[in-house]
Design a protein around this motif. Structure first.
Motif, PDB file in Angstrom:
ATOM      1  N   THR A   1       0.803  -1.219   0.000  1.00 58.06           N
ATOM      2  CA  THR A   1       0.000   0.000   0.000  1.00 58.06           C
ATOM      3  C   THR A   1       0.837   1.271   0.000  1.00 58.06           C
ATOM      4  OG1 THR A   1      -0.125  -0.067   2.403  1.00 58.06           O
ATOM      5  CG2 THR A   1      -1.913  -1.148   1.195  1.00 58.06           C
ATOM      6  N   VAL A   2       2.084   1.205  -0.426  1.00 59.82           N
ATOM      7  CA  VAL A   2       2.911   2.407  -0.498  1.00 59.82           C
ATOM      8  C   VAL A   2       2.331   3.311  -1.584  1.00 59.82           C
ATOM      9  CG1 VAL A   2       5.190   3.291  -1.108  1.00 59.82           C
ATOM     10  CG2 VAL A   2       4.988   1.303   0.367  1.00 59.82           C
ATOM     11  N   ALA A   3       2.032   4.539  -1.208  1.00 60.46           N
ATOM     12  CA  ALA A   3       1.404   5.478  -2.135  1.00 60.46           C
ATOM     13  C   ALA A   3       2.404   5.977  -3.163  1.00 60.46           C
ATOM     14  CB  ALA A   3       0.823   6.649  -1.358  1.00 60.46           C
ATOM     15  N   ALA A   4       1.973   5.989  -4.417  1.00 62.92           N
ATOM     16  CA  ALA A   4       2.809   6.537  -5.481  1.00 62.92           C
ATOM     17  C   ALA A   4       3.083   8.005  -5.170  1.00 62.92           C
ATOM     18  CB  ALA A   4       2.104   6.403  -6.823  1.00 62.92           C
ATOM     19  N   GLY A   5       4.319   8.428  -5.358  1.00 62.49           N
ATOM     20  CA  GLY A   5       4.693   9.817  -5.110  1.00 62.49           C
ATOM     21  C   GLY A   5       5.067  10.108  -3.672  1.00 62.49           C
ATOM     22  N   SER A   6       5.014   9.096  -2.802  1.00 65.75           N
ATOM     23  CA  SER A   6       5.368   9.297  -1.394  1.00 65.75           C
ATOM     24  C   SER A   6       6.874   9.117  -1.203  1.00 65.75           C
ATOM     25  CB  SER A   6       4.614   8.313  -0.508  1.00 65.75           C
ATOM     26  OG  SER A   6       5.069   6.990  -0.748  1.00 65.75           O
ATOM     27  N   GLU A   7       7.350   9.537  -0.040  1.00 64.31           N
ATOM     28  CA  GLU A   7       8.763   9.358   0.278  1.00 64.31           C
ATOM     29  C   GLU A   7       9.120   7.868   0.306  1.00 64.31           C
ATOM     30  OE1 GLU A   7      12.103  11.032   3.422  1.00 64.31           O
ATOM     31  OE2 GLU A   7       9.982  11.288   3.897  1.00 64.31           O
TER      32      GLU A   7
END
Length: 178
Positions: free
Chosen positions: A52-58
């Motif tokens: 679930t790592v969001a695209a565009g996140s660190e």
């Protein structure tokens, strides 16, 4: 040993076995661990826990792009591996223009402190110049050389020292305080 004592030991052993079999962790484990995403068999499947790592996140930048590049001893020249990592960073950064960057340069302990500080600044500047050449706005970045003040590992082996000869790209939402 009398018959009642032997019988009691067997009864106690049976009770302990029943108690142990009742202690399973399957229910606890299923509550604590997220269900794994269906795997497609591709090498770019997310690692368990990172589905679930969001695209565009660190986290996306760290996991999917990479934030470290390495250098040969006493050099600030980018090699093909460093340029490939910086190419990936530039693509990601150009898709995510709200992030600012702090490029931190580091060195090992193979020279004087002043030489290592100068070299680490040259490394950070080289990474910044390369990103600018790939379309990343220079106003989003700043570079700082730290010399060998922040070694990853204090060691004498060549394979270990290379970990200290690096530039780390850190994402920021605002500029560092002066």
């Amino acid at each position: 040993m009398s018959a009642p004592t032997g019988y009691m030991r067997q009864l106690m052993a049976a009770a302990m076995l029943l108690a142990l079999t009742a202690c399973t962790t399957t229910k606890v484990a299923s509550l604590e661990e997220p269900a794994a995403a269906p795997m497609t068999g591709q090498t770019n499947d997310p690692a368990p826990g990172f589905e679930t790592v969001a695209a565009g996140s660190e986290e996306d930048f760290i996991l999917n792009v990479g934030r470290r590049i390495y250098f040969k001893q006493d050099s600030a020249t980018l090699d093909s591996v460093a340029m490939a990592t910086l190419d990936n960073q530039a693509i990601w950064l150009n898709k995510n223009p709200t992030w600012l960057l702090k490029l931190q340069g580091f060195a090992d302990d193979s020279g004087s402190a002043s030489h290592m500080e100068t070299l680490s600044q040259k490394r950070a500047d080289a990474a910044m110049a390369y990103l600018v050449s790939k379309g990343v706005d220079a106003r989003r970045m700043w570079a700082k050389g730290y010399g060998n003040d922040r070694e990853v590992r204090d060691c004498t082996e060549r394979s270990c020292k290379v970990q200290n000869r690096r530039v780390v790209t850190n994402l920021r939402s605002q500029p560092d305080a002066a």
